[in-house]
Enzyme design. Structure first.
Site, PDB file in Angstrom:
ATOM      1  N   GLY A   1       9.324  -2.670   5.211  1.00  0.00           N
ATOM      2  CA  GLY A   1       9.667  -2.079   4.426  1.00  0.00           C
ATOM      3  C   GLY A   1      10.177  -0.465   5.789  1.00  0.00           C
TER       4      GLY A   1
ATOM      5  N   SER B   1       3.002   2.868  -1.600  1.00  0.00           N
ATOM      6  CA  SER B   1       2.458   2.878  -0.992  1.00  0.00           C
ATOM      7  C   SER B   1       1.092   1.977  -1.434  1.00  0.00           C
ATOM      8  CB  SER B   1       2.038   3.980  -0.161  1.00  0.00           C
ATOM      9  OG  SER B   1       0.315   3.528   0.786  1.00  0.00           O
ATOM     10  N   SER B   2      -0.159   0.733  -0.813  1.00  0.00           N
ATOM     11  CA  SER B   2      -0.439   0.746  -1.289  1.00  0.00           C
ATOM     12  C   SER B   2      -2.444   1.443  -1.515  1.00  0.00           C
ATOM     13  CB  SER B   2      -1.445  -0.795  -0.319  1.00  0.00           C
ATOM     14  OG  SER B   2      -0.225  -1.650  -0.324  1.00  0.00           O
ATOM     15  N   ARG B   3      -1.850   2.316  -0.128  1.00  0.00           N
ATOM     16  CA  ARG B   3      -3.068   3.564  -1.077  1.00  0.00           C
ATOM     17  C   ARG B   3      -2.891   4.505  -1.964  1.00  0.00           C
ATOM     18  NH1 ARG B   3      -5.274   3.275   4.653  1.00  0.00           N
ATOM     19  NH2 ARG B   3      -3.321   2.098   5.888  1.00  0.00           N
TER      20      ARG B   3
ATOM     21  N   GLN C   1      -6.371  -4.107  12.987  1.00  0.00           N
ATOM     22  CA  GLN C   1      -4.828  -2.966  12.712  1.00  0.00           C
ATOM     23  C   GLN C   1      -5.877  -1.530  11.910  1.00  0.00           C
ATOM     24  OE1 GLN C   1      -2.124  -5.164  10.612  1.00  0.00           O
ATOM     25  NE2 GLN C   1      -1.581  -3.604   9.396  1.00  0.00           N
TER      26      GLN C   1
ATOM     27  N   ASP D   1       6.986   2.324   6.864  1.00  0.00           N
ATOM     28  CA  ASP D   1       6.110   2.186   7.973  1.00  0.00           C
ATOM     29  C   ASP D   1       7.785   1.643   9.148  1.00  0.00           C
ATOM     30  OD1 ASP D   1       3.863   2.119   7.405  1.00  0.00           O
ATOM     31  OD2 ASP D   1       4.030   0.005   6.043  1.00  0.00           O
TER      32      ASP D   1
ATOM     33  N   HIS E   1       6.674  -3.457  -2.148  1.00  0.00           N
ATOM     34  CA  HIS E   1       7.335  -5.434  -1.680  1.00  0.00           C
ATOM     35  C   HIS E   1       7.771  -5.871  -2.595  1.00  0.00           C
ATOM     36  CE1 HIS E   1       2.621  -3.703  -0.745  1.00  0.00           C
ATOM     37  NE2 HIS E   1       2.799  -4.168   0.355  1.00  0.00           N
TER      38      HIS E   1
ATOM     39  N   GLY F   1      -1.576  -7.940   0.195  1.00  0.00           N
ATOM     40  CA  GLY F   1      -1.968  -7.434  -0.981  1.00  0.00           C
ATOM     41  C   GLY F   1      -1.749  -6.222  -1.676  1.00  0.00           C
TER      42      GLY F   1
HETATM   43  O1  PAF Z   1       2.441  -3.512   6.633  1.00  0.00           O
HETATM   44  C1  PAF Z   1       1.493  -4.156   6.527  1.00  0.00           C
HETATM   45  O2  PAF Z   1       1.348  -4.420   5.416  1.00  0.00           O
HETATM   46  C2  PAF Z   1       1.087  -4.803   7.848  1.00  0.00           C
HETATM   47  O3  PAF Z   1       0.752  -3.757   8.652  1.00  0.00           O
HETATM   48  C3  PAF Z   1       1.696  -6.515   8.043  1.00  0.00           C
HETATM   49  C4  PAF Z   1       2.793  -6.270   8.902  1.00  0.00           C
HETATM   50  C5  PAF Z   1       1.308  -7.109   6.842  1.00  0.00           C
HETATM   51  C6  PAF Z   1       0.655  -6.790   9.360  1.00  0.00           C
HETATM   52  O4  PAF Z   1      -0.424  -7.048   8.840  1.00  0.00           O
END
Ligand code: PAF
Length: 293
Positions: free
Chosen positions: A160, A198-200, A74, A163, A50, A44
Protein backbone atom coordinates in the site's frame (compact mmCIF):
# COMPACT_ATOMS: atom_id res chain seq x y z
CA UNK A 1 -24.22 -14.57 -0.77
CA UNK A 2 -26.05 -17.96 -0.63
CA UNK A 3 -24.70 -20.32 2.03
CA UNK A 4 -23.74 -23.07 -0.42
CA UNK A 5 -21.57 -20.61 -2.40
CA UNK A 6 -19.94 -19.32 0.75
CA UNK A 7 -19.03 -22.77 1.98
CA UNK A 8 -17.54 -23.58 -1.42
CA UNK A 9 -15.31 -20.53 -1.09
CA UNK A 10 -14.36 -21.45 2.49
CA UNK A 11 -13.01 -24.75 1.20
CA UNK A 12 -10.76 -23.07 -1.34
CA UNK A 13 -8.56 -21.13 1.12
CA UNK A 14 -5.60 -23.17 2.30
CA UNK A 15 -4.02 -22.07 5.56
CA UNK A 16 -0.33 -22.90 5.82
CA UNK A 17 1.77 -22.32 8.92
CA UNK A 18 4.88 -24.34 8.07
CA UNK A 19 7.68 -22.46 6.26
CA UNK A 20 8.88 -25.63 4.56
CA UNK A 21 5.43 -26.58 3.35
CA UNK A 22 4.74 -23.08 1.99
CA UNK A 23 8.03 -23.02 0.13
CA UNK A 24 7.44 -26.52 -1.26
CA UNK A 25 4.00 -25.48 -2.52
CA UNK A 26 5.44 -22.39 -4.18
CA UNK A 27 8.35 -24.27 -5.77
CA UNK A 28 5.81 -26.71 -7.13
CA UNK A 29 3.49 -23.95 -8.36
CA UNK A 30 6.39 -22.38 -10.24
CA UNK A 31 7.26 -25.72 -11.85
CA UNK A 32 3.84 -27.02 -12.73
CA UNK A 33 1.42 -24.09 -12.90
CA UNK A 34 1.60 -21.53 -15.69
CA UNK A 35 -0.11 -18.98 -13.41
CA UNK A 36 2.10 -16.37 -11.76
CA UNK A 37 2.25 -15.97 -7.96
CA UNK A 38 0.97 -12.78 -6.30
CA UNK A 39 1.98 -12.05 -2.73
CA UNK A 40 0.26 -9.67 -0.31
CA UNK A 41 2.30 -9.50 2.91
CA UNK A 42 0.33 -8.19 5.92
CA UNK A 43 0.37 -8.14 9.69
CA UNK A 44 -3.32 -9.02 9.84
CA UNK A 45 -6.17 -6.90 11.24
CA UNK A 46 -7.24 -6.75 7.61
CA UNK A 47 -9.16 -3.72 6.38
CA UNK A 48 -10.31 -2.38 3.01
CA UNK A 49 -6.77 -1.18 2.26
CA UNK A 50 -5.54 -4.79 2.33
CA UNK A 51 -8.61 -5.94 0.42
CA UNK A 52 -7.78 -3.32 -2.23
CA UNK A 53 -4.35 -4.95 -2.64
CA UNK A 54 -5.99 -8.37 -3.00
CA UNK A 55 -8.47 -7.01 -5.58
CA UNK A 56 -5.60 -5.54 -7.57
CA UNK A 57 -3.72 -8.87 -7.38
CA UNK A 58 -6.80 -10.73 -8.61
CA UNK A 59 -6.68 -8.75 -11.85
CA UNK A 60 -3.41 -10.56 -12.60
CA UNK A 61 -5.29 -13.90 -12.69
CA UNK A 62 -2.51 -15.35 -10.55
CA UNK A 63 -2.31 -17.62 -7.52
CA UNK A 64 -2.86 -15.35 -4.51
CA UNK A 65 -0.93 -15.77 -1.28
CA UNK A 66 -1.68 -13.48 1.66
CA UNK A 67 0.64 -13.63 4.65
CA UNK A 68 -0.27 -12.67 8.19
CA UNK A 69 2.72 -12.27 10.45
CA UNK A 70 3.03 -9.66 13.18
CA UNK A 71 6.74 -9.13 12.85
CA UNK A 72 8.29 -8.39 16.27
CA UNK A 73 11.52 -7.10 14.69
CA UNK A 74 9.82 -4.03 13.22
CA UNK A 75 8.35 -2.81 16.52
CA UNK A 76 10.76 -0.46 18.20
CA UNK A 77 8.22 -0.07 21.02
CA UNK A 78 7.42 -3.44 22.60
CA UNK A 79 4.15 -2.07 24.09
CA UNK A 80 3.02 -1.27 20.55
CA UNK A 81 3.68 -4.89 19.57
CA UNK A 82 1.58 -6.21 22.46
CA UNK A 83 -1.27 -3.84 21.59
CA UNK A 84 -1.17 -4.46 17.84
CA UNK A 85 -4.72 -5.56 16.88
CA UNK A 86 -5.15 -9.27 16.27
CA UNK A 87 -8.36 -10.29 14.49
CA UNK A 88 -7.44 -13.67 13.01
CA UNK A 89 -10.96 -15.14 12.83
CA UNK A 90 -12.37 -12.09 11.03
CA UNK A 91 -9.29 -11.99 8.78
CA UNK A 92 -9.87 -15.62 7.76
CA UNK A 93 -13.46 -14.82 6.90
CA UNK A 94 -12.42 -11.87 4.73
CA UNK A 95 -9.81 -13.93 2.87
CA UNK A 96 -12.31 -16.73 2.27
CA UNK A 97 -14.81 -14.27 0.85
CA UNK A 98 -12.14 -12.79 -1.41
CA UNK A 99 -11.36 -16.25 -2.75
CA UNK A 100 -7.69 -16.06 -1.78
CA UNK A 101 -5.77 -19.28 -2.55
CA UNK A 102 -3.33 -19.44 0.37
CA UNK A 103 -2.98 -17.81 3.75
CA UNK A 104 0.55 -18.15 5.07
CA UNK A 105 0.51 -17.55 8.83
CA UNK A 106 3.85 -18.68 10.26
CA UNK A 107 4.76 -18.80 13.94
CA UNK A 108 7.29 -16.32 15.31
CA UNK A 109 9.62 -19.05 16.54
CA UNK A 110 9.72 -20.55 13.04
CA UNK A 111 10.46 -17.24 11.33
CA UNK A 112 13.05 -16.35 13.98
CA UNK A 113 14.54 -19.55 15.42
CA UNK A 114 16.94 -19.14 18.36
CA UNK A 115 20.02 -19.07 16.12
CA UNK A 116 18.65 -16.43 13.70
CA UNK A 117 21.39 -13.89 12.87
CA UNK A 118 20.73 -12.10 9.58
CA UNK A 119 19.57 -8.53 9.02
CA UNK A 120 18.76 -6.83 5.70
CA UNK A 121 19.60 -3.13 5.80
CA UNK A 122 18.75 -0.57 3.12
CA UNK A 123 21.31 1.92 4.32
CA UNK A 124 20.33 5.47 3.39
CA UNK A 125 16.59 5.53 2.72
CA UNK A 126 15.83 4.30 6.22
CA UNK A 127 17.52 7.33 7.82
CA UNK A 128 14.60 9.67 7.10
CA UNK A 129 11.02 10.36 8.20
CA UNK A 130 9.66 7.38 10.21
CA UNK A 131 13.14 5.87 10.46
CA UNK A 132 14.28 8.76 12.66
CA UNK A 133 11.88 7.94 15.47
CA UNK A 134 11.50 4.19 14.89
CA UNK A 135 14.95 2.80 15.46
CA UNK A 136 15.44 -0.53 13.64
CA UNK A 137 11.92 -0.49 12.18
CA UNK A 138 12.86 -0.60 8.51
CA UNK A 139 15.63 -3.17 9.09
CA UNK A 140 12.91 -5.34 10.62
CA UNK A 141 10.62 -4.75 7.65
CA UNK A 142 13.21 -5.48 4.95
CA UNK A 143 14.53 -8.55 6.78
CA UNK A 144 11.10 -10.13 7.11
CA UNK A 145 9.93 -9.13 3.63
CA UNK A 146 12.98 -10.71 2.00
CA UNK A 147 12.43 -13.82 4.08
CA UNK A 148 8.77 -13.99 3.01
CA UNK A 149 9.81 -13.41 -0.62
CA UNK A 150 12.23 -16.36 -0.36
CA UNK A 151 9.54 -18.62 1.07
CA UNK A 152 6.71 -17.69 -1.29
CA UNK A 153 8.74 -17.00 -4.47
CA UNK A 154 6.28 -14.44 -5.89
CA UNK A 155 6.25 -12.86 -9.33
CA UNK A 156 4.32 -9.87 -7.99
CA UNK A 157 4.28 -8.38 -4.48
CA UNK A 158 1.69 -5.78 -3.49
CA UNK A 159 2.18 -2.95 -0.99
CA UNK A 160 0.00 0.00 0.00
CA UNK A 161 1.05 3.59 -0.68
CA UNK A 162 0.12 4.73 2.83
CA UNK A 163 3.45 3.33 4.02
CA UNK A 164 5.24 5.31 1.32
CA UNK A 165 8.71 5.12 2.87
CA UNK A 166 8.31 1.37 3.32
CA UNK A 167 7.32 1.05 -0.35
CA UNK A 168 10.33 3.10 -1.50
CA UNK A 169 12.69 1.02 0.66
CA UNK A 170 11.26 -2.31 -0.55
CA UNK A 171 11.60 -1.17 -4.17
CA UNK A 172 15.25 -0.27 -3.49
CA UNK A 173 15.95 -3.63 -1.81
CA UNK A 174 14.34 -5.47 -4.74
CA UNK A 175 16.48 -3.50 -7.21
CA UNK A 176 19.72 -3.75 -5.20
CA UNK A 177 19.38 -7.50 -4.74
CA UNK A 178 18.14 -8.20 -8.29
CA UNK A 179 15.05 -9.95 -6.99
CA UNK A 180 12.92 -11.18 -9.91
CA UNK A 181 9.80 -9.68 -8.37
CA UNK A 182 7.59 -6.84 -9.60
CA UNK A 183 6.63 -4.55 -6.73
CA UNK A 184 3.13 -3.19 -7.31
CA UNK A 185 1.66 -0.41 -5.20
CA UNK A 186 -1.94 0.53 -4.54
CA UNK A 187 -3.28 3.99 -3.64
CA UNK A 188 -4.33 4.73 -0.08
CA UNK A 189 -7.84 3.51 0.73
CA UNK A 190 -9.72 5.97 2.95
CA UNK A 191 -12.68 5.97 5.28
CA UNK A 192 -15.67 8.08 4.13
CA UNK A 193 -14.31 11.02 6.13
CA UNK A 194 -10.88 10.75 4.52
CA UNK A 195 -8.94 9.03 7.31
CA UNK A 196 -6.40 6.67 5.73
CA UNK A 197 -7.27 3.07 6.56
CA UNK A 198 -4.89 1.53 9.04
CA UNK A 199 -5.01 -1.45 11.38
CA UNK A 200 -4.26 1.02 14.18
CA UNK A 201 -7.44 3.08 13.62
CA UNK A 202 -9.52 0.71 15.75
CA UNK A 203 -7.40 1.73 18.75
CA UNK A 204 -8.49 5.39 18.50
CA UNK A 205 -11.00 6.52 21.14
CA UNK A 206 -14.28 8.08 19.95
CA UNK A 207 -12.92 11.57 20.49
CA UNK A 208 -9.59 10.80 18.83
CA UNK A 209 -11.45 9.30 15.87
CA UNK A 210 -13.24 12.63 15.31
CA UNK A 211 -9.91 14.48 15.30
CA UNK A 212 -8.02 12.03 13.02
CA UNK A 213 -9.71 12.98 9.68
CA UNK A 214 -8.15 16.46 9.97
CA UNK A 215 -4.86 14.88 8.88
CA UNK A 216 -6.28 14.22 5.42
CA UNK A 217 -8.29 17.45 5.36
CA UNK A 218 -5.07 19.34 6.09
CA UNK A 219 -3.27 17.52 3.28
CA UNK A 220 -6.09 18.33 0.84
CA UNK A 221 -6.05 21.97 1.93
CA UNK A 222 -2.26 22.15 1.44
CA UNK A 223 -2.59 20.63 -2.04
CA UNK A 224 -5.37 23.08 -2.93
CA UNK A 225 -3.26 26.07 -1.86
CA UNK A 226 -0.27 24.73 -3.79
CA UNK A 227 -2.37 24.32 -6.94
CA UNK A 228 -3.44 27.97 -6.63
CA UNK A 229 0.17 29.07 -6.32
CA UNK A 230 2.83 26.53 -7.21
CA UNK A 231 5.62 28.98 -6.48
CA UNK A 232 5.14 28.25 -2.80
CA UNK A 233 8.22 26.92 -1.07
CA UNK A 234 8.23 23.61 0.81
CA UNK A 235 8.64 25.46 4.11
CA UNK A 236 5.60 27.68 3.43
CA UNK A 237 3.44 24.64 2.59
CA UNK A 238 4.54 22.64 5.63
CA UNK A 239 4.27 25.67 7.95
CA UNK A 240 0.66 26.30 6.92
CA UNK A 241 -0.20 22.64 7.26
CA UNK A 242 1.30 22.57 10.75
CA UNK A 243 -0.89 25.59 11.70
CA UNK A 244 -3.97 23.85 10.29
CA UNK A 245 -3.32 20.70 12.32
CA UNK A 246 -2.62 22.62 15.53
CA UNK A 247 -5.86 24.58 15.06
CA UNK A 248 -7.69 21.24 14.80
CA UNK A 249 -6.27 19.72 17.98
CA UNK A 250 -3.50 17.68 16.39
CA UNK A 251 -0.64 18.83 18.59
CA UNK A 252 1.85 15.99 18.48
CA UNK A 253 3.34 16.37 15.03
CA UNK A 254 6.35 14.17 14.39
CA UNK A 255 7.08 15.43 10.89
CA UNK A 256 5.56 17.19 7.91
CA UNK A 257 7.80 17.09 4.85
CA UNK A 258 7.64 17.36 1.11
CA UNK A 259 9.62 14.62 -0.56
CA UNK A 260 10.74 13.43 -3.94
CA UNK A 261 9.63 9.80 -3.78
CA UNK A 262 12.41 8.57 -6.08
CA UNK A 263 15.08 9.07 -3.41
CA UNK A 264 13.46 10.72 -0.35
CA UNK A 265 15.12 14.05 -0.98
CA UNK A 266 13.51 17.31 0.14
CA UNK A 267 12.97 19.78 -2.71
CA UNK A 268 12.92 23.40 -1.53
CA UNK A 269 10.72 24.36 -4.50
CA UNK A 270 8.26 21.47 -4.81
CA UNK A 271 6.51 20.36 -7.98
CA UNK A 272 3.31 18.42 -8.64
CA UNK A 273 5.15 15.09 -8.66
CA UNK A 274 6.25 15.49 -5.02
CA UNK A 275 4.45 14.12 -1.96
CA UNK A 276 3.54 15.78 1.31
CA UNK A 277 4.20 13.16 3.98
CA UNK A 278 3.10 13.40 7.56
CA UNK A 279 3.33 11.54 10.87
CA UNK A 280 1.40 12.58 13.96
CA UNK A 281 0.34 11.10 17.22
CA UNK A 282 -3.28 11.27 18.32
CA UNK A 283 -3.55 10.11 21.93
CA UNK A 284 -1.17 7.19 21.99
CA UNK A 285 -1.74 6.20 18.36
CA UNK A 286 0.82 7.10 15.74
CA UNK A 287 -0.73 7.78 12.33
CA UNK A 288 0.91 8.45 8.97
CA UNK A 289 -0.52 9.73 5.71
CA UNK A 290 0.59 11.32 2.44
CA UNK A 291 -0.74 13.04 -0.64
CA UNK A 292 0.78 13.80 -4.04
CA UNK A 293 0.92 17.54 -4.62
O1 PAF B 1 3.06 -3.09 5.97
C1 PAF B 1 3.03 -4.07 6.74
O2 PAF B 1 1.97 -4.56 7.14
C2 PAF B 1 4.34 -4.70 7.20
O3 PAF B 1 5.30 -3.73 7.38
C3 PAF B 1 4.83 -5.81 6.28
C4 PAF B 1 5.16 -5.30 4.89
C5 PAF B 1 3.79 -6.91 6.18
C6 PAF B 1 6.11 -6.43 6.85
O4 PAF B 1 5.91 -6.97 8.10
Amino acid sequence: MPIEMRSKKINSLKVITSLKEMQKICLNLRKTDSKKISLIPTMGALHDGHLGLIKKAKKKKSTIIVTIFVNPKQFNDKKDLVKYPKTFVQDLDKLERMDVDYLFAPRTKDIYPDDFQTKVVVKNLKNHLCGLSRDGHFDGVTSVVLKIFNITLPDYAFFGEKDLQQLIIIRQMTKDLNLPIQIISHPIVREKDGLAMSSRNIRLSKKERTIAPFIYRGLVEAKKEFKKNNNRSASQVTKDLRQYLLKNNINKIEYIKIIDSSDISYPKRPSLKNYIVIAVQIGSIRLIDNLKL
